[in-house]
Design a protein around this motif. Sequence first.
Motif, PDB file in Angstrom:
ATOM      1  N   GLN A 167       0.831  -1.204   0.000  1.00 17.74           N
ATOM      2  CA  GLN A 167       0.000   0.000   0.000  1.00 17.74           C
ATOM      3  C   GLN A 167       0.870   1.261   0.000  1.00 17.74           C
ATOM      4  N   PRO A 168       0.380   2.340  -0.603  1.00 18.96           N
ATOM      5  CA  PRO A 168       1.132   3.603  -0.576  1.00 18.96           C
ATOM      6  C   PRO A 168       1.329   4.092   0.865  1.00 18.96           C
ATOM      7  N   ARG A 169       2.382   4.867   1.054  1.00 17.54           N
ATOM      8  CA  ARG A 169       2.675   5.502   2.345  1.00 17.54           C
ATOM      9  C   ARG A 169       2.826   4.476   3.472  1.00 17.54           C
ATOM     10  N   THR A 170       3.361   3.309   3.102  1.00 20.99           N
ATOM     11  CA  THR A 170       3.627   2.243   4.075  1.00 20.99           C
ATOM     12  C   THR A 170       5.099   1.869   3.975  1.00 20.99           C
ATOM     13  N   LEU A 171       5.782   1.826   5.101  1.00 22.11           N
ATOM     14  CA  LEU A 171       7.229   1.624   5.137  1.00 22.11           C
ATOM     15  C   LEU A 171       7.579   0.309   5.815  1.00 22.11           C
ATOM     16  N   LEU A 172       8.584  -0.390   5.295  1.00 25.01           N
ATOM     17  CA  LEU A 172       9.223  -1.503   5.982  1.00 25.01           C
ATOM     18  C   LEU A 172      10.478  -0.983   6.655  1.00 25.01           C
ATOM     19  N   LEU A 173      10.559  -1.170   7.970  1.00 27.42           N
ATOM     20  CA  LEU A 173      11.715  -0.731   8.745  1.00 27.42           C
ATOM     21  C   LEU A 173      12.329  -1.971   9.397  1.00 27.42           C
ATOM     22  N   LEU A 174      13.563  -2.290   9.044  1.00 28.16           N
ATOM     23  CA  LEU A 174      14.242  -3.481   9.560  1.00 28.16           C
ATOM     24  C   LEU A 174      15.225  -3.098  10.654  1.00 28.16           C
ATOM     25  N   SER A 175      15.107  -3.772  11.797  1.00 27.90           N
ATOM     26  CA  SER A 175      16.009  -3.559  12.927  1.00 27.90           C
ATOM     27  C   SER A 175      16.864  -4.802  13.122  1.00 27.90           C
ATOM     28  N   THR A 176      18.170  -4.667  13.010  1.00 21.50           N
ATOM     29  CA  THR A 176      19.071  -5.799  13.201  1.00 21.50           C
ATOM     30  C   THR A 176      20.479  -5.281  13.472  1.00 21.50           C
ATOM     31  N   THR A 177      21.278  -6.114  14.125  1.00 18.93           N
ATOM     32  CA  THR A 177      22.679  -5.752  14.320  1.00 18.93           C
ATOM     33  C   THR A 177      23.593  -6.461  13.329  1.00 18.93           C
ATOM     34  N   LYS A 178      23.242  -7.702  12.952  1.00 13.73           N
ATOM     35  CA  LYS A 178      24.170  -8.495  12.143  1.00 13.73           C
ATOM     36  C   LYS A 178      23.568  -9.068  10.876  1.00 13.73           C
ATOM     37  N   GLY A 179      22.249  -9.163  10.737  1.00 16.08           N
ATOM     38  CA  GLY A 179      21.651  -9.666   9.505  1.00 16.08           C
ATOM     39  C   GLY A 179      22.157 -11.048   9.125  1.00 16.08           C
ATOM     40  N   ASN A 180      22.631 -11.174   7.887  1.00 13.24           N
ATOM     41  CA  ASN A 180      23.084 -12.469   7.354  1.00 13.24           C
ATOM     42  C   ASN A 180      24.555 -12.763   7.673  1.00 13.24           C
ATOM     43  N   ILE A 181      24.963 -12.462   8.894  1.00 12.99           N
ATOM     44  CA  ILE A 181      26.367 -12.633   9.259  1.00 12.99           C
ATOM     45  C   ILE A 181      26.790 -14.100   9.239  1.00 12.99           C
ATOM     46  N   ASP A 182      25.843 -15.038   9.245  1.00 10.92           N
ATOM     47  CA  ASP A 182      26.206 -16.464   9.251  1.00 10.92           C
ATOM     48  C   ASP A 182      26.877 -16.899   7.951  1.00 10.92           C
ATOM     49  N   TRP A 183      26.862 -16.035   6.920  1.00  3.92           N
ATOM     50  CA  TRP A 183      27.592 -16.365   5.690  1.00  3.92           C
ATOM     51  C   TRP A 183      29.060 -16.632   6.006  1.00  3.92           C
ATOM     52  N   LEU A 184      29.606 -15.929   6.969  1.00  4.73           N
ATOM     53  CA  LEU A 184      31.026 -16.052   7.275  1.00  4.73           C
ATOM     54  C   LEU A 184      31.402 -17.460   7.715  1.00  4.73           C
ATOM     55  N   GLU A 185      30.565 -18.092   8.546  1.00  3.94           N
ATOM     56  CA  GLU A 185      30.902 -19.431   9.010  1.00  3.94           C
ATOM     57  C   GLU A 185      30.498 -20.502   8.000  1.00  3.94           C
ATOM     58  N   GLN A 186      29.494 -20.217   7.190  1.00  2.00           N
ATOM     59  CA  GLN A 186      29.096 -21.179   6.167  1.00  2.00           C
ATOM     60  C   GLN A 186      30.092 -21.232   5.016  1.00  2.00           C
ATOM     61  N   HIS A 187      30.897 -20.191   4.865  1.00  2.00           N
ATOM     62  CA  HIS A 187      31.888 -20.128   3.793  1.00  2.00           C
ATOM     63  C   HIS A 187      33.257 -19.778   4.373  1.00  2.00           C
ATOM     64  N   ALA A 188      33.603 -20.449   5.468  1.00  2.00           N
ATOM     65  CA  ALA A 188      34.860 -20.152   6.158  1.00  2.00           C
ATOM     66  C   ALA A 188      36.043 -20.303   5.218  1.00  2.00           C
ATOM     67  N   GLY A 189      36.916 -19.309   5.235  1.00  2.00           N
ATOM     68  CA  GLY A 189      38.114 -19.346   4.409  1.00  2.00           C
ATOM     69  C   GLY A 189      37.926 -18.799   3.013  1.00  2.00           C
ATOM     70  N   GLN A 190      36.685 -18.513   2.629  1.00  2.00           N
ATOM     71  CA  GLN A 190      36.419 -17.991   1.301  1.00  2.00           C
ATOM     72  C   GLN A 190      36.397 -16.462   1.315  1.00  2.00           C
ATOM     73  N   VAL A 191      36.825 -15.897   0.216  1.00  2.00           N
ATOM     74  CA  VAL A 191      36.714 -14.447   0.050  1.00  2.00           C
ATOM     75  C   VAL A 191      35.357 -14.160  -0.586  1.00  2.00           C
ATOM     76  N   PRO A 192      34.495 -13.392   0.067  1.00  2.97           N
ATOM     77  CA  PRO A 192      33.159 -13.158  -0.488  1.00  2.97           C
ATOM     78  C   PRO A 192      33.221 -12.431  -1.827  1.00  2.97           C
ATOM     79  N   ASP A 193      32.424 -12.915  -2.787  1.00  3.06           N
ATOM     80  CA  ASP A 193      32.328 -12.227  -4.076  1.00  3.06           C
ATOM     81  C   ASP A 193      31.298 -11.101  -3.966  1.00  3.06           C
ATOM     82  N   ALA A 194      31.052 -10.428  -5.075  1.00  6.13           N
ATOM     83  CA  ALA A 194      30.171  -9.264  -5.052  1.00  6.13           C
ATOM     84  C   ALA A 194      28.762  -9.637  -4.610  1.00  6.13           C
TER      85      ALA A 194
END
Length: 386
Positions: free
Chosen positions: A91-118
């Motif tokens: 609907q118009p004039r409706t906002l999604l506001l996300l509150s988080t400190t780390k989000g998808n930070i688990d990528w780091l442990e799921q891809h340990a040792g890898q350099v993240p691509d774009a």
Amino acid sequence: MQPVYVAADNITSPLGATTAQNYAAVSQGRSGLQPLQLPCMETELPAGIILPEQLAAYTAGLTVQGLTKFEQLVIASINEALGQTSIRLSQPRTLLLLSTTKGNIDWLEQHAGQVPDAAALRGMQLYDTAATIGAYFQASSPPLVVSNACISGLLAILTAKRLMASGQYDQVVIAGADILTQFVVSGFSSFHALSSQVCRPFDVARNGLNLGEAAATLVLTNNPALQSPVSNIRIGGGGVSNDANHISGPSRTGAELALALQKAIDNTELSPKEIAFISAHGTATPYNDEMEAKAFGLAGIAHAPVFSLKGYYGHTLGAAGLLESIVSMHALLHNCLLATPGFETLGVSQPLDISNQSRYQPGMQHFIKTTSGFGGCNAAMVFSKF
């Protein structure tokens, strides 16, 4: 200033997939903490864990393929909340506001040792995560992210109210979440901040916090006709301050949190004596609890009963202020002063009214919620029965 009402709410946690399930568990004294051990940990510690089978149940019926655990939790929470109201993110004039400190930070442990691509880097950026969630609900407006340590959830509510008061939006859907990862656990462990037992906020034997994961959603509206019939709450005033004391240690005087408390009470046009109870941050760490106790005295609200919800959920980081506000709203509606699990003997320098048993208290109209976080940030907000 135009009033802001609660249209719907949800908590998705180890205690259930709805606010009703969560409030029932908390009011009955049931905790969602259970033993957790990750590769970065030497021993098991209590934590609020959402098990894989719970996540599957919470997302049943949703199209969530290709989304991360964090995104699935947030979507499940938003979806359940929106099911209670006619408000939609499209609907118009409706906002999604996300509150988080780390989000998808688990990528780091799921891809340990890898350099993240774009693509991976985009997936870890909080705004892109919010945009993914917004796209799922066909949001009409670009999302907004609030990420300010452990005050994020409460600050998000205050931000939403200010945006609505300015006339930019008529409805705001606030979703807060964080998940448990090795990154998060090892960070708190490095501070020696984790307790090997269920945490004991404000108790003389407290020795640290427990961590937890959860998602919570609060749908706000300026239209009284859309107010929730089961959550008869109006959002009051808020205040924010900073200790400028230490990167991880709170103020030793409590004066800065007291300033945020005074702002919140003044902005609601109340007197301190009208506060019926305090929903504290209550992490069970030695310095946080002492700082809060001093702040309550300085703000003139030490008469009000105090409780902490960390023994039920653990510290849920970016979700904490939002989740704990929702539980406290329902406590206000039920005229219930909730128990603080593990509390036995007061262990702070200021007198406080804390109980390990829930009790009925009729006639309550207003409560205040506090949060504090790394970097010295503090937030406080008043909520009122309407």
